[in-house]
Design a protein around this motif. Structure first.
Motif, PDB file in Angstrom:
ATOM      1  N   ILE A 146      40.282  40.534  21.048  1.00  7.81           N
ATOM      2  CA  ILE A 146      41.220  39.687  21.003  1.00  7.81           C
ATOM      3  C   ILE A 146      42.139  40.362  22.039  1.00  7.81           C
ATOM      4  CG2 ILE A 146      42.714  38.196  20.124  1.00  7.81           C
ATOM      5  CD1 ILE A 146      40.472  37.173  17.941  1.00  7.81           C
ATOM      6  N   ASP A 147      42.575  41.241  21.162  1.00  5.45           N
ATOM      7  CA  ASP A 147      43.820  42.000  21.845  1.00  5.45           C
ATOM      8  C   ASP A 147      43.246  42.478  23.721  1.00  5.45           C
ATOM      9  OD1 ASP A 147      43.953  43.722  18.868  1.00  5.45           O
ATOM     10  OD2 ASP A 147      44.723  41.934  19.380  1.00  5.45           O
ATOM     11  N   ARG A 148      42.505  43.285  23.460  1.00  5.28           N
ATOM     12  CA  ARG A 148      41.979  43.774  24.729  1.00  5.28           C
ATOM     13  C   ARG A 148      42.263  42.298  26.019  1.00  5.28           C
ATOM     14  NH1 ARG A 148      37.610  45.327  24.134  1.00  5.28           N
ATOM     15  NH2 ARG A 148      36.589  44.308  24.960  1.00  5.28           N
ATOM     16  N   VAL A 149      41.403  41.379  25.283  1.00  2.00           N
ATOM     17  CA  VAL A 149      41.761  39.760  26.569  1.00  2.00           C
ATOM     18  C   VAL A 149      42.826  39.710  26.881  1.00  2.00           C
ATOM     19  CG1 VAL A 149      41.068  37.320  26.346  1.00  2.00           C
ATOM     20  CG2 VAL A 149      39.255  39.598  25.749  1.00  2.00           C
ATOM     21  N   THR A 150      43.872  39.616  25.742  1.00  2.00           N
ATOM     22  CA  THR A 150      45.572  39.026  25.685  1.00  2.00           C
ATOM     23  C   THR A 150      45.868  39.900  26.362  1.00  2.00           C
ATOM     24  OG1 THR A 150      45.093  38.473  23.342  1.00  2.00           O
ATOM     25  CG2 THR A 150      47.592  38.626  24.380  1.00  2.00           C
ATOM     26  N   ALA A 151      46.013  41.313  26.774  1.00  2.00           N
ATOM     27  CA  ALA A 151      46.415  42.319  27.393  1.00  2.00           C
ATOM     28  C   ALA A 151      45.731  42.428  28.744  1.00  2.00           C
ATOM     29  CB  ALA A 151      46.114  43.760  26.885  1.00  2.00           C
ATOM     30  N   ILE A 152      44.572  41.531  29.071  1.00  2.00           N
ATOM     31  CA  ILE A 152      44.135  41.932  30.545  1.00  2.00           C
ATOM     32  C   ILE A 152      44.810  40.218  30.913  1.00  2.00           C
ATOM     33  CG2 ILE A 152      42.285  40.876  31.738  1.00  2.00           C
ATOM     34  CD1 ILE A 152      40.008  42.316  29.933  1.00  2.00           C
ATOM     35  N   LEU A 153      44.960  38.994  30.104  1.00  2.00           N
ATOM     36  CA  LEU A 153      45.564  38.342  30.813  1.00  2.00           C
ATOM     37  C   LEU A 153      47.199  38.977  31.063  1.00  2.00           C
ATOM     38  CD1 LEU A 153      45.800  35.624  31.027  1.00  2.00           C
ATOM     39  CD2 LEU A 153      46.434  34.840  28.726  1.00  2.00           C
ATOM     40  N   THR A 154      48.138  40.029  30.358  1.00  2.00           N
ATOM     41  CA  THR A 154      49.569  39.436  30.676  1.00  2.00           C
ATOM     42  C   THR A 154      49.142  40.720  31.778  1.00  2.00           C
ATOM     43  OG1 THR A 154      50.206  40.494  27.966  1.00  2.00           O
ATOM     44  CG2 THR A 154      51.283  41.353  30.063  1.00  2.00           C
ATOM     45  N   GLN A 155      47.970  41.785  32.513  1.00  2.00           N
ATOM     46  CA  GLN A 155      48.096  41.950  33.177  1.00  2.00           C
ATOM     47  C   GLN A 155      48.094  41.337  34.296  1.00  2.00           C
ATOM     48  OE1 GLN A 155      47.769  46.060  34.276  1.00  2.00           O
ATOM     49  NE2 GLN A 155      48.911  45.879  32.061  1.00  2.00           N
ATOM     50  N   LEU A 156      47.347  40.614  34.550  1.00  2.00           N
ATOM     51  CA  LEU A 156      46.385  38.958  36.007  1.00  2.00           C
ATOM     52  C   LEU A 156      48.364  38.910  35.960  1.00  2.00           C
ATOM     53  CD1 LEU A 156      43.634  37.528  34.539  1.00  2.00           C
ATOM     54  CD2 LEU A 156      43.846  38.812  36.640  1.00  2.00           C
ATOM     55  N   GLN A 157      49.193  38.344  35.017  1.00  2.00           N
ATOM     56  CA  GLN A 157      50.018  38.024  35.060  1.00  2.00           C
ATOM     57  C   GLN A 157      51.569  38.483  35.822  1.00  2.00           C
ATOM     58  OE1 GLN A 157      50.803  35.881  30.821  1.00  2.00           O
ATOM     59  NE2 GLN A 157      51.220  34.105  32.197  1.00  2.00           N
ATOM     60  N   SER A 158      51.489  40.173  35.552  1.00  2.00           N
ATOM     61  CA  SER A 158      52.269  40.790  36.183  1.00  2.00           C
ATOM     62  C   SER A 158      52.255  41.840  37.596  1.00  2.00           C
ATOM     63  CB  SER A 158      52.354  42.289  35.119  1.00  2.00           C
ATOM     64  OG  SER A 158      51.619  42.756  35.038  1.00  2.00           O
ATOM     65  N   LYS A 159      50.352  41.226  37.492  1.00  2.00           N
ATOM     66  CA  LYS A 159      50.510  41.954  39.196  1.00  2.00           C
ATOM     67  C   LYS A 159      49.633  41.084  39.757  1.00  2.00           C
ATOM     68  CE  LYS A 159      50.247  46.892  37.438  1.00  2.00           C
ATOM     69  NZ  LYS A 159      48.580  47.812  36.617  1.00  2.00           N
ATOM     70  N   PRO A 160      49.126  41.091  41.574  1.00  2.00           N
ATOM     71  CA  PRO A 160      49.449  39.796  42.399  1.00  2.00           C
ATOM     72  C   PRO A 160      47.700  40.158  41.990  1.00  2.00           C
ATOM     73  CG  PRO A 160      50.963  41.410  43.020  1.00  2.00           C
ATOM     74  CD  PRO A 160      50.483  42.148  42.138  1.00  2.00           C
ATOM     75  N   THR A 161      47.024  41.084  42.030  1.00  2.00           N
ATOM     76  CA  THR A 161      45.910  41.826  41.812  1.00  2.00           C
ATOM     77  C   THR A 161      45.199  42.458  40.609  1.00  2.00           C
ATOM     78  OG1 THR A 161      45.540  41.025  44.319  1.00  2.00           O
ATOM     79  CG2 THR A 161      43.289  41.342  42.987  1.00  2.00           C
ATOM     80  N   VAL A 162      44.134  42.839  40.231  1.00  2.00           N
ATOM     81  CA  VAL A 162      43.806  43.762  39.199  1.00  2.00           C
ATOM     82  C   VAL A 162      42.266  43.202  38.884  1.00  2.00           C
ATOM     83  CG1 VAL A 162      43.885  43.958  37.122  1.00  2.00           C
ATOM     84  CG2 VAL A 162      45.625  42.548  37.581  1.00  2.00           C
ATOM     85  N   ARG A 163      42.435  44.605  39.280  1.00  2.00           N
ATOM     86  CA  ARG A 163      40.119  44.951  39.828  1.00  2.00           C
ATOM     87  C   ARG A 163      39.910  45.753  38.690  1.00  2.00           C
ATOM     88  NH1 ARG A 163      40.096  50.667  43.688  1.00  2.00           N
ATOM     89  NH2 ARG A 163      40.769  51.510  42.130  1.00  2.00           N
ATOM     90  N   ALA A 164      38.538  45.066  38.949  1.00  2.00           N
ATOM     91  CA  ALA A 164      38.309  45.568  36.911  1.00  2.00           C
ATOM     92  C   ALA A 164      38.105  47.215  36.413  1.00  2.00           C
ATOM     93  CB  ALA A 164      36.770  45.338  37.151  1.00  2.00           C
ATOM     94  N   GLN A 165      37.754  47.820  37.648  1.00  2.00           N
ATOM     95  CA  GLN A 165      37.128  49.131  37.540  1.00  2.00           C
ATOM     96  C   GLN A 165      38.933  49.742  36.885  1.00  2.00           C
ATOM     97  OE1 GLN A 165      36.493  47.893  40.439  1.00  2.00           O
ATOM     98  NE2 GLN A 165      36.894  49.362  42.777  1.00  2.00           N
ATOM     99  N   ASP A 166      40.519  48.974  37.567  1.00  2.00           N
ATOM    100  CA  ASP A 166      41.626  49.502  36.793  1.00  2.00           C
ATOM    101  C   ASP A 166      41.296  49.685  35.237  1.00  2.00           C
ATOM    102  OD1 ASP A 166      42.641  48.723  39.573  1.00  2.00           O
ATOM    103  OD2 ASP A 166      42.440  51.269  39.207  1.00  2.00           O
ATOM    104  N   LEU A 167      41.205  48.112  35.208  1.00  2.00           N
ATOM    105  CA  LEU A 167      41.135  46.931  33.634  1.00  2.00           C
ATOM    106  C   LEU A 167      40.472  48.288  32.669  1.00  2.00           C
ATOM    107  CD1 LEU A 167      41.025  43.672  34.680  1.00  2.00           C
ATOM    108  CD2 LEU A 167      43.179  44.748  33.632  1.00  2.00           C
TER     109      LEU A 167
END
Length: 317
Positions: free
Chosen positions: A9-30
């Protein structure tokens, strides 16, 4: 709910934050950021999609949120955004390492709710601000040491620390933390030491181990500055007459050595100190500007200064 699902849950929430803060997010970076496999990231993104989050992209090409999708916005002025960027630069250079990662995560959450134009403002300006730190930052062997201290203060629970003293002795103390402060490039705890039955300050980088106990204390200690003053009750009074030509060069150091009063005397300034380092620290500091200063009291300091000058002179022969 077990730890596995809590972490997810913490990780999924943090991924959503990453998606909101950057134009594009790569899976390998996450995957690298959260120390999991790329396959785990794929599953986490699928979880967000199943929850109704409009994610665009495919595995291997990067992910982004559908244009226009936002959480309820928090509006900041440009001046506030610029202050965040400046504060972030300061935190990167001067914050304790146990606070740095938490601050970075907090800033990512702030960035995630900014308007597109404000994100561009950050991209354009953040590389134009830098802070030069001329002090070597201390390395601590304990992760999250300051958050642990702050939690103990909030919960009013005792801490057990293994502490290395200035003369390299290792001692175990049970303390009741009052607060923390930063001074001359080091973080300190102000605390009541149950062994000494008095207030002491401990340098955070000298803490070898720290444990938060379940032992609560009920004493209300008040503000940290009240107890910093109490530690100087047994200090020795020193009075110096200093040439005004160099007084501006002592702005910060004179406070560190216990300045209590400053009186204008024409071409000179009379400085009064209360110091507990009369044998070593104070005379060594004084010798750096001794040709522009006169010791008014105590006589003992004059003797220490003469001895130090003689020792230096012999080494120069």
């Amino acid at each position: 709910m077990n730890d596995h699902y809590l972490k997810k849950i913490d990780r999924v929430t943090a991924i959503l934050t990453q998606l909101q803060s950057k134009p594009t997010v790569r899976a390998q970076d996450l995957a690298a950021k959260f120390d999991v496999s790329i396959r785990t990231i794929y599953r986490d993104v699928k979880t967000l999609e199943n929850a109704g989050i409009p994610i665009i992209g495919e595995a291997g090409n990067g992910y982004s949120l559908m244009d226009g999708y936002k959480l309820p916005p928090i509006m900041f002025t440009k001046e506030e955004i610029l202050s965040f960027i400046t504060a972030e630069k300061l935190m990167q250079k001067f914050s304790h390492q146990s606070l740095g990662n938490h601050y970075q995560m907090a800033m990512e959450k702030v960035r995630s709710v900014l308007r597109h134009s404000d994100k561009n403002l950050i991209l354009n300006i953040e590389k134009q601000i830098d802070v030069y730190n001329y002090y070597v930052q201390s390395d601590d062997s304990i992760k999250n040491v300051i958050p642990t201290i702050l939690e103990s203060i909030a919960e009013k629970t005792q801490l057990i620390i293994e502490y290395r003293t200035v003369d390299s002795r290792v001692t175990n103390r049970t303390i009741e933390a009052v607060g923390i402060f930063f001074e001359f490039n080091y973080w300190y705890i102000m605390a009541f030491c149950t062994m000494r039955k008095d207030f002491r300050q401990f340098r955070v980088d000298r803490i070898l181990q720290i444990f938060k106990t379940q032992n609560h204390f009920s004493q209300e200690y008040g503000q940290i500055n009240d107890y910093r003053k109490k530690t100087n009750e047994n200090a020795i009074k020193v009075r110096l007459l200093v040439d005004k030509k160099i007084i501006n060069h002592l702005t910060y150091s004179k406070k560190y050595y216990g300045l209590t009063e400053e009186v204008d005397k024409g071409d000179h300034v009379e400085l009064t100190f209360e110091t507990d380092c009369i044998d070593e620290g104070f005379p060594r500091w004084l010798i750096t500007f001794a040709d522009f200063a006169e010791v008014l009291e105590p006589e003992y300091l004059k003797t220490k200064l003469r001895d130090l000058v003689m020792t230096i002179s012999k080494k120069m022969e």
